[in-house]
Design an enzyme around this catalytic site. Structure first.
Site, PDB file in Angstrom:
ATOM      1  N   ALA A 176     -29.003  -0.674 -10.356  1.00 47.14           N
ATOM      2  CA  ALA A 176     -29.120  -2.288 -10.335  1.00 47.14           C
ATOM      3  C   ALA A 176     -30.072  -2.917  -9.734  1.00 47.14           C
ATOM      4  O   ALA A 176     -30.467  -4.065 -10.160  1.00 47.14           O
ATOM      5  CB  ALA A 176     -27.947  -2.733 -10.033  1.00 47.14           C
ATOM      6  N   CYS A 177     -30.603  -2.640  -8.285  1.00 48.13           N
ATOM      7  CA  CYS A 177     -31.509  -3.121  -7.564  1.00 48.13           C
ATOM      8  C   CYS A 177     -32.855  -2.904  -7.993  1.00 48.13           C
ATOM      9  O   CYS A 177     -33.683  -3.273  -7.433  1.00 48.13           O
ATOM     10  CB  CYS A 177     -31.327  -2.330  -6.128  1.00 48.13           C
ATOM     11  SG  CYS A 177     -31.737  -0.643  -6.067  1.00 48.13           S
ATOM     12  N   HIS A 188       0.728  -1.136  -0.011  1.00 55.77           N
ATOM     13  CA  HIS A 188      -0.065  -0.092   0.139  1.00 55.77           C
ATOM     14  C   HIS A 188       0.694   1.180  -0.044  1.00 55.77           C
ATOM     15  O   HIS A 188       0.485   2.354  -0.582  1.00 55.77           O
ATOM     16  CB  HIS A 188      -1.110  -0.001   1.167  1.00 55.77           C
ATOM     17  CG  HIS A 188      -0.589   0.303   2.454  1.00 55.77           C
ATOM     18  ND1 HIS A 188      -0.180  -0.859   3.423  1.00 55.77           N
ATOM     19  CD2 HIS A 188      -0.258   1.479   3.068  1.00 55.77           C
ATOM     20  CE1 HIS A 188       0.463  -0.414   4.262  1.00 55.77           C
ATOM     21  NE2 HIS A 188       0.117   0.940   4.433  1.00 55.77           N
ATOM     22  N   THR A 197     -17.209   1.940   1.854  1.00 49.62           N
ATOM     23  CA  THR A 197     -16.016   2.360   1.921  1.00 49.62           C
ATOM     24  C   THR A 197     -15.882   3.931   2.338  1.00 49.62           C
ATOM     25  O   THR A 197     -14.703   4.391   2.857  1.00 49.62           O
ATOM     26  CB  THR A 197     -15.107   2.094   0.494  1.00 49.62           C
ATOM     27  OG1 THR A 197     -15.017   0.680   0.182  1.00 49.62           O
ATOM     28  CG2 THR A 197     -13.764   2.872   0.283  1.00 49.62           C
ATOM     29  N   SER A 253     -18.195   2.810  -2.582  1.00 50.57           N
ATOM     30  CA  SER A 253     -19.492   2.178  -1.911  1.00 50.57           C
ATOM     31  C   SER A 253     -19.698   2.860  -0.622  1.00 50.57           C
ATOM     32  O   SER A 253     -18.947   3.645  -0.111  1.00 50.57           O
ATOM     33  CB  SER A 253     -19.304   0.661  -1.525  1.00 50.57           C
ATOM     34  OG  SER A 253     -18.263   0.435  -0.542  1.00 50.57           O
ATOM     35  N   ALA A 254     -20.874   2.886  -0.146  1.00 51.45           N
ATOM     36  CA  ALA A 254     -21.260   3.418   1.264  1.00 51.45           C
ATOM     37  C   ALA A 254     -20.421   2.867   2.159  1.00 51.45           C
ATOM     38  O   ALA A 254     -20.010   3.653   3.028  1.00 51.45           O
ATOM     39  CB  ALA A 254     -22.710   2.944   1.522  1.00 51.45           C
TER      40      ALA A 254
END
Length: 202
Positions: free
Chosen positions: A174-175, A89, A108, A105-106
């Site tokens: 997508a949902c 990293h 992260t 994403s929510a």
């Protein structure tokens, strides 16, 4: 032991080094397209860091075929690691000229806002120099995006960490829901890099 990444050996003078981070949103399906489009430009190198959930949505081989590599958590700490060995990293953040978290994403987003570094992607972000342009492209369900905590996380990411947040946009998700929450169009993400570094097509 597998491949060792050392920034000094991997950086090429005169090139733009783009680090793409994918996280656990269905929009990670666009990763191979983003990489392929970036590599259509002259003097560009791309490396991909993928969280484990993001690998649900794209095939690593599809990224490799277009000329990049995908780094995951298991690549970081080897069983035979010893003090002084390169730390993935750290080497990746030394390598990058620009970082794209696409999609973010929510989960992260929350980790970044709280300084959590429990995987390769978030460890890299925590170690990143504030001088490196870093773009966050949120992607989540509309109600997740509208949740009050999301606004607070975005505030911290923008005002405290000083990353640039772009999107999300409204569309059919997508949902099956319709609303705000989709990742910015992938070609527009590429265009940000093209414009910032004045890249020319090959």
């Amino acid at each position: 032991m597998g491949l060792i990444f050392i920034a000094e050996q991997e950086r090429t003078q005169g090139f733009t080094h783009v680090l793409l981070i994918t996280t656990g949103s269905v929009a990670s399906v666009k990763a191979p397209l983003i990489v392929e489009e970036l590599l259509k430009h002259d003097k560009v190198k791309v490396e991909v860091v993928a969280t484990q959930p993001s690998l649900t949505f794209f095939n690593v081989d599809d990224v490799v075929k277009v000329g990049s590599r995908v780094w995951v958590d298991k690549d970081e700490w080897k069983s035979n690691y010893k003090i002084g060995d390169p730390i993935l990293h750290i080497e990746l953040r030394r390598w990058a000229d620009i970082v794209l978290v696409a999609p973010c994403s929510a989960n992260t987003l929350s980790k970044i806002a709280h300084g959590i570094c429990d995987n390769l992607a978030t460890s890299l972000l925590r170690a990143l120099s504030p001088t490196i342009p870093t773009y966050i492209f949120p992607a989540m369900n509309t109600l997740m995006y509208e949740h009050p905590l999301t606004a607070e996380h975005l505030r911290v990411v923008q005002d405290v960490v000083r990353y640039t947040v772009v999107g999300p946009i409204g569309k059919n998700l997508a949902c099956g829901d319709v609303g705000l929450g989709a990742m910015m169009e992938w070609r527009d993400i590429v265009q940000i890099v093209v414009d910032q570094f004045k890249l020319n097509s090959k």
